[in-house]
Design an enzyme around this catalytic site. Structure first.
Site, PDB file in Angstrom:
ATOM      1  N   ALA A   1      50.112   9.858 -54.765  1.00 15.01           N
ATOM      2  CA  ALA A   1      51.375   9.135 -54.842  1.00 15.01           C
ATOM      3  C   ALA A   1      52.115   9.655 -56.061  1.00 15.01           C
ATOM      4  CB  ALA A   1      51.109   7.640 -54.978  1.00 15.01           C
TER       5      ALA A   1
ATOM      6  N   GLY B   1      46.522   9.439 -53.175  1.00 17.18           N
ATOM      7  CA  GLY B   1      47.188   9.212 -51.892  1.00 17.18           C
ATOM      8  C   GLY B   1      47.139  10.421 -50.971  1.00 17.18           C
TER       9      GLY B   1
ATOM     10  N   GLU C   1      43.862  10.168 -49.339  1.00 18.26           N
ATOM     11  CA  GLU C   1      43.953   9.050 -48.381  1.00 18.26           C
ATOM     12  C   GLU C   1      44.745   9.446 -47.137  1.00 18.26           C
ATOM     13  OE1 GLU C   1      45.188   6.550 -51.874  1.00 18.26           O
ATOM     14  OE2 GLU C   1      43.969   5.065 -50.834  1.00 18.26           O
TER      15      GLU C   1
ATOM     16  N   GLU D   1      42.697   7.887 -59.199  1.00 20.37           N
ATOM     17  CA  GLU D   1      43.492   6.715 -59.601  1.00 20.37           C
ATOM     18  C   GLU D   1      42.874   5.968 -60.780  1.00 20.37           C
ATOM     19  OE1 GLU D   1      42.861   7.554 -56.438  1.00 20.37           O
ATOM     20  OE2 GLU D   1      44.484   6.931 -55.089  1.00 20.37           O
TER      21      GLU D   1
HETATM   22  C1  HXC Z   1      53.985  13.026 -59.753  1.00 21.98           C
HETATM   23  C2  HXC Z   1      52.957  15.066 -60.026  1.00 21.98           C
HETATM   24  C3  HXC Z   1      51.779  14.584 -59.404  1.00 21.98           C
HETATM   25  C4  HXC Z   1      51.783  13.219 -58.933  1.00 21.98           C
HETATM   26  C5  HXC Z   1      51.458  16.627 -59.961  1.00 21.98           C
HETATM   27  N1  HXC Z   1      52.696  16.321 -60.348  1.00 21.98           N
HETATM   28  N2  HXC Z   1      50.859  15.563 -59.393  1.00 21.98           N
HETATM   29  N3  HXC Z   1      54.032  14.291 -60.189  1.00 21.98           N
HETATM   30  N4  HXC Z   1      52.888  12.492 -59.137  1.00 21.98           N
HETATM   31  N5  HXC Z   1      50.726  12.673 -58.306  1.00 21.98           N
HETATM   32  C6  HXC Z   1      53.676  17.199 -61.000  1.00 21.98           C
HETATM   33  C7  HXC Z   1      53.361  17.439 -62.457  1.00 21.98           C
HETATM   34  O1  HXC Z   1      53.804  16.376 -63.261  1.00 21.98           O
HETATM   35  C8  HXC Z   1      54.124  18.724 -62.716  1.00 21.98           C
HETATM   36  O2  HXC Z   1      55.488  18.402 -62.841  1.00 21.98           O
HETATM   37  C9  HXC Z   1      53.956  19.475 -61.402  1.00 21.98           C
HETATM   38  O3  HXC Z   1      53.644  18.492 -60.419  1.00 21.98           O
HETATM   39  C10 HXC Z   1      52.825  20.500 -61.434  1.00 21.98           C
HETATM   40  O4  HXC Z   1      51.644  19.826 -61.828  1.00 21.98           O
HETATM   41  P1  HXC Z   1      50.769  20.271 -63.097  1.00 21.98           P
HETATM   42  O5  HXC Z   1      50.054  19.062 -63.570  1.00 21.98           O
HETATM   43  O6  HXC Z   1      51.602  21.003 -64.090  1.00 21.98           O
HETATM   44  O7  HXC Z   1      49.760  21.294 -62.420  1.00 21.98           O
HETATM   45  P2  HXC Z   1      48.262  21.624 -62.858  1.00 21.98           P
HETATM   46  O8  HXC Z   1      48.164  21.686 -64.354  1.00 21.98           O
HETATM   47  O9  HXC Z   1      47.844  22.795 -62.060  1.00 21.98           O
HETATM   48  O10 HXC Z   1      47.410  20.346 -62.388  1.00 21.98           O
HETATM   49  C11 HXC Z   1      47.326  20.021 -61.033  1.00 21.98           C
HETATM   50  C12 HXC Z   1      46.717  18.597 -60.874  1.00 21.98           C
HETATM   51  C13 HXC Z   1      47.547  17.626 -61.754  1.00 21.98           C
HETATM   52  C14 HXC Z   1      45.269  18.598 -61.311  1.00 21.98           C
HETATM   53  C15 HXC Z   1      46.791  18.238 -59.393  1.00 21.98           C
HETATM   54  O11 HXC Z   1      48.930  17.790 -61.451  1.00 21.98           O
HETATM   55  C16 HXC Z   1      47.185  16.188 -61.544  1.00 21.98           C
HETATM   56  O12 HXC Z   1      46.169  15.714 -62.066  1.00 21.98           O
HETATM   57  N6  HXC Z   1      48.037  15.456 -60.839  1.00 21.98           N
HETATM   58  C17 HXC Z   1      47.885  14.024 -60.649  1.00 21.98           C
HETATM   59  C18 HXC Z   1      46.807  13.745 -59.657  1.00 21.98           C
HETATM   60  C19 HXC Z   1      46.597  12.234 -59.466  1.00 21.98           C
HETATM   61  O13 HXC Z   1      46.296  11.539 -60.444  1.00 21.98           O
HETATM   62  N7  HXC Z   1      46.790  11.746 -58.245  1.00 21.98           N
HETATM   63  C20 HXC Z   1      46.668  10.337 -57.959  1.00 21.98           C
HETATM   64  C21 HXC Z   1      47.982   9.622 -58.165  1.00 21.98           C
HETATM   65  S1  HXC Z   1      47.820   7.886 -57.929  1.00 21.98           S
HETATM   66  P3  HXC Z   1      56.422  19.020 -64.009  1.00 21.98           P
HETATM   67  O14 HXC Z   1      57.760  18.399 -63.762  1.00 21.98           O
HETATM   68  O15 HXC Z   1      55.769  18.651 -65.296  1.00 21.98           O
HETATM   69  O16 HXC Z   1      56.384  20.510 -63.751  1.00 21.98           O
HETATM   70  C22 HXC Z   1      47.796   7.668 -56.267  1.00 21.98           C
HETATM   71  C23 HXC Z   1      47.771   6.243 -55.792  1.00 21.98           C
HETATM   72  C24 HXC Z   1      47.841   6.110 -54.281  1.00 21.98           C
HETATM   73  O17 HXC Z   1      47.780   8.589 -55.517  1.00 21.98           O
HETATM   74  C25 HXC Z   1      47.917   4.671 -53.854  1.00 21.98           C
HETATM   75  C26 HXC Z   1      49.247   4.027 -54.044  1.00 21.98           C
HETATM   76  C27 HXC Z   1      49.315   2.630 -53.508  1.00 21.98           C
END
Ligand code: HXC
Length: 260
Positions: free
Chosen positions: A66, A111, A114, A134
């Site tokens: 998400a 997400g 999921e 998460e």
């Molecule tokens: C918003 C995101 C994102 C996310 C990546 N980006 N994942 N933005 N939401 N989930 C963005 C980064 O901020 C960055 O933007 C760009 O995408 C590239 O990502 P990087 O982090 O620079 O890449 P990298 O260093 O290669 O790392 C990749 C990664 C990391 C390991 C996937 O991005 C990461 O940990 N992302 C979050 C993963 C996560 O926590 N997912 C769960 C979310 S909670 P900029 O603008 O800085 O270039 C969820 C809840 C679901 O899913 C249920 C809801 C009800």
């Protein structure tokens, strides 16, 4: 209909739905969830489409979760609403009535994982990395992950993934049964499409009934679920596709299913 964050390609009965926000690793913001809702609503009633592949744009991510920017401002009420909305949309995928194969081409986190779990079958590229991080954000799965993951891989393996928030590589995901196959990235989409084509060569009513029996039955007691299976089997026997399929076998020819 045009989509901002999805690419949709329809080809000989198969729709390929690509989540496309490459600058954000295809993270699911509200707009993207709305568009997934809209496309799966459309695909449900599109008789030309008999199977679906879901994937992510680019070579790095399926869907990285998400959109964390949107999660940052949630309170109890809006958080619950976001989760419930996701449940409805992902249930729409699971209950499409046509096979849906996830082609996981990189990160499938939160997400994104999921979303893959809501699909019927999962193929992964060698660089795929799945997980539910998460908890690292002080949150938890909210798009069905706490329920679908243990149903797929068992409670113990699911809890390790859910509680550590760590990532599972493609081979480990294969070992756990989280994905069905691992293939080189360049073969992922062709293989996913071929798998859907193998499925949709079968009778569409038979596929729909099988999906309904499995998804409707798994959460019920065995006897009740088997009653549901018998009901669906009976309905299929009365279909002209079943007549065609059995006749074709006996006449040593290929069946021509019409979905009736
Ligand atoms: C918003 C995101 C994102 C996310 C990546 N980006 N994942 N933005 N939401 N989930 C963005 C980064 O901020 C960055 O933007 C760009 O995408 C590239 O990502 P990087 O982090 O620079 O890449 P990298 O260093 O290669 O790392 C990749 C990664 C990391 C390991 C996937 O991005 C990461 O940990 N992302 C979050 C993963 C996560 O926590 N997912 C769960 C979310 S909670 P900029 O603008 O800085 O270039 C969820 C809840 C679901 O899913 C249920 C809801 C009800």
């Amino acid at each position: 209909m045009g989509y901002e964050n999805l690419q949709v390609e329809r080809k000989d009965g198969v729709a390929v739905v690509t989540v496309s926000r490459p600058k954000k690793l295809n993270a699911l913001n509200t707009k993207t969830i709305d568009e997934i809702d809209a496309i799966f609503t459309a695909l449900a009633s599109d008789d030309e489409v008999r199977g679906v592949v879901v994937t992510g744009a680019g070579e790095k991510a399926f869907v990285a979760g998400a959109d964390i920017e949107e999660l940052a401002g949630l309170d109890a009420e809006s958080g619950r609403a976001l989760s419930e909305r996701g449940h409805r949309v992902f249930d729409r995928i699971e209950w499409l009535g046509k096979p849906v194969v996830a082609a996981i081409n990189g990160f499938a986190l939160g997400g994104g994982c999921e979303l893959a779990l809501a699909c019927h079958v999962r193929l992964a590229s060698e660089n795929a990395s799945l997980g539910t991080p998460e908890v690292k954000l002080g949150l938890m799965c909210g798009y069905g992950g706490t329920q679908r993951l243990p149903r797929l891989v068992g409670r113990g393996a699911a809890l390790e993934i859910l509680l550590t928030g760590g990532r599972v590589g493609a081979e480990e995901a294969l070992r756990l049964g989280l994905v069905n196959r691992v293939v080189p990235l360049e073969q992922l989409l062709p293989e996913a499409e071929a798998l859907v084509r193998e499925m949709i060569a079968n009778g569409p009513l038979a596929l729909r009934a099988t999906l309904e029996a499995v998804h409707g039955g798994l959460d019920r007691p065995l006897a009740e679920a088997q009653e549901g299976e018998a009901q669906l089997f009976g309905e299929l026997c009365a279909s002209s596709d079943a007549g065609e399929g059995t006749s074709a076998f006996l006449e040593k020819r290929a069946p021509r299913f019409r979905g009736r």
